[in-house]
Structure formats: C-alpha cells, structure tokens
Design a protein around this motif. Structure first.
Motif, PDB file in Angstrom:
ATOM      1  N   LEU A  26      79.461  24.152 -40.643  1.00 25.15           N
ATOM      2  CA  LEU A  26      78.780  25.443 -40.556  1.00 25.15           C
ATOM      3  C   LEU A  26      78.811  26.196 -41.887  1.00 25.15           C
ATOM      4  CD1 LEU A  26      80.080  26.567 -37.056  1.00 25.15           C
ATOM      5  CD2 LEU A  26      77.735  25.925 -37.629  1.00 25.15           C
ATOM      6  N   CYS A  30      75.219  25.892 -44.181  1.00 22.96           N
ATOM      7  CA  CYS A  30      74.568  27.103 -43.668  1.00 22.96           C
ATOM      8  C   CYS A  30      73.142  27.214 -44.197  1.00 22.96           C
ATOM      9  CB  CYS A  30      75.390  28.342 -44.018  1.00 22.96           C
ATOM     10  SG  CYS A  30      75.670  28.579 -45.793  1.00 22.96           S
ATOM     11  N   TYR A  33      70.826  25.272 -41.967  1.00 25.76           N
ATOM     12  CA  TYR A  33      70.557  25.989 -40.725  1.00 25.76           C
ATOM     13  C   TYR A  33      69.467  27.038 -40.938  1.00 25.76           C
ATOM     14  CZ  TYR A  33      74.585  24.007 -38.235  1.00 25.76           C
ATOM     15  OH  TYR A  33      75.462  23.146 -37.597  1.00 25.76           O
ATOM     16  N   PRO A 109      73.022  22.750 -34.102  1.00 16.97           N
ATOM     17  CA  PRO A 109      73.600  24.004 -33.614  1.00 16.97           C
ATOM     18  C   PRO A 109      74.776  23.788 -32.653  1.00 16.97           C
ATOM     19  CG  PRO A 109      71.225  24.189 -33.621  1.00 16.97           C
ATOM     20  CD  PRO A 109      71.552  22.740 -33.890  1.00 16.97           C
TER      21      PRO A 109
END
Length: 221
Positions: A26, A30, A33, A109
C-alpha cells in the motif's frame, strides 16, 4: 482443539507477515492505486471500488463466519436496457475491465482487507455469503482461517476447476498450513499472473454456476 494443532507460524507469524506485506504494498504502490482509480473512474464510472459482503474467518465466540466487505476495482460499467435492468456481464465488461481481470489488477484493493485483518495473503478465497448453507461440514472448515488473496485452489485451476475440487483444495490447505507451502503458493501465483494462466476474464466463459444452485440449496438472501 483446533488451535492446539496450530504452530507458531499460523498463530502469530502468518498474521505478522500479512501486516508487513500489506503495508509495504500500500505504501510503495500508492501511485499505482491512484493511476488505476483515475482510469477506472474515467473508463468505467463511479464508484471506483466494487464492494461486496463476503464471509471471513469463524468467530470462536459466536461460531459464525465474520461478514466483511471485500474491495476490488470495478471492472464493468452500469449499462442498462430500456427497462432499467443491467445488461449481461459480457456486454458491460469493457476491454479495460478485461485487462484488469487478466492482470489481476482489480484485486489489489484487497490489500486493504488484509491490513484490516479481514483477509490473509494466502488462504481459501472468500466466496459469496449465499453459499454458506451449501457447504458440507467438512467444507465449512475453510473458514477456520482467514480467507486469502490467493490460495491452493488458485494455483490449481482457479475458476476452471470444479467446485468440488476447489473446495477440496481449500480443506487441504487449511489442514496443512506451513510457511514453505505459503511461499510456494505465492511464487506460483506470481508466475500464473505473469503468464495470464487460469484467469477467466469473463465468467460466462467457464459457466461454473452458483454453488448453492448446483447443490439445490437456496442461500440467496
């Protein structure tokens, strides 16, 4: 009784690895994402994330599966017919959505679910809540551990394997969890993703059917 059979890897280190790995992904990705979220919003619409209730690990206090919301990037549009009904999946699945599924990018996710403790890196895939009444007593053991981003069934045919085989792989995994086994599953999963093997971008291709309907048990809420 069940915990007595578990070693330190299952009881402690597996969860620690989940936390560290999910935080790293994450944090380091990032930017990915953000890019995917923008593309999904532009090409497929809003909301960017597809959320659906799935059963997780059995709570020893209640004896029931914890229900959590699974996160994925959406892969289909919301196109409807003249009556306001959603079009078939094949009509709503765009080339971009197919790419997300083929590369498994739609599933990243789920690292949020892993960090939250809903899921693990490795374990039986979280299936539909409506399937709960359709499991045999043995098959329900798949919920003795956290569901996983990938698992033994996913490296042995994934959606192309029959329901009985997939559930059998889940039970085999639950009964034989080891660090070495998890490492092998991760490596084989990465290779499968890179090769785009055993990934059904359109579920109509495999016609697997719904488990509860196949077994003649109505689990739909």
């Amino acid at each position: 009784m069940e915990k007595a059979k578990r070693g330190s890897y299952v009881l402690f280190f597996k969860r620690l690895i989940d936390i560290v790995a999910s935080l790293m992904v994450l944090t380091l990705f990032c930017w990915l994402y953000v890019i995917l979220a923008v593309l999904v919003r532009a090409k497929l619409g809003s909301p960017v994330l597809f959320k659906q209730d799935r059963p997780g690990k059995i709570d020893p206090k209640t004896g029931k599966e914890k229900i959590f919301q699974l996160y994925k990037f959406r892969t289909m549009t919301d196109e409807r017919d003249r009556n306001g009904e959603l079009l078939p999946d094949s009509d709503r699945l765009t080339p971009f959505g197919s790419w997300l599924r083929r590369t498994s990018m739609d599933e990243i996710p789920e690292f949020i679910n892993i960090l939250k403790g809903d899921m693990s890196l490795i374990g039986p895939r979280p299936l539909l809540v409506r399937y709960l009444p359709a499991y045999t007593k043995e098959e329900r053991q798949r919920h003795n551990v956290r569901p996983g981003l990938t698992g033994l069934a996913q490296i042995n045919g994934r959606n192309y394997a029959s329901w009985d085989k997939r559930l059998a792989y889940d039970i085999e995994y639950v009964n034989k969890i080891t660090f070495k086994g998890d490492v092998i599953i991760i490596i084989k999963t990465i290779l499968n993703v890179l090769k785009h093997e055993d990934v059904a971008t359109n579920t109509e291709e495999i016609d697997e059917g719904y488990l509860d309907e196949i077994r003649g048990i109505s689990g739909r809420s």
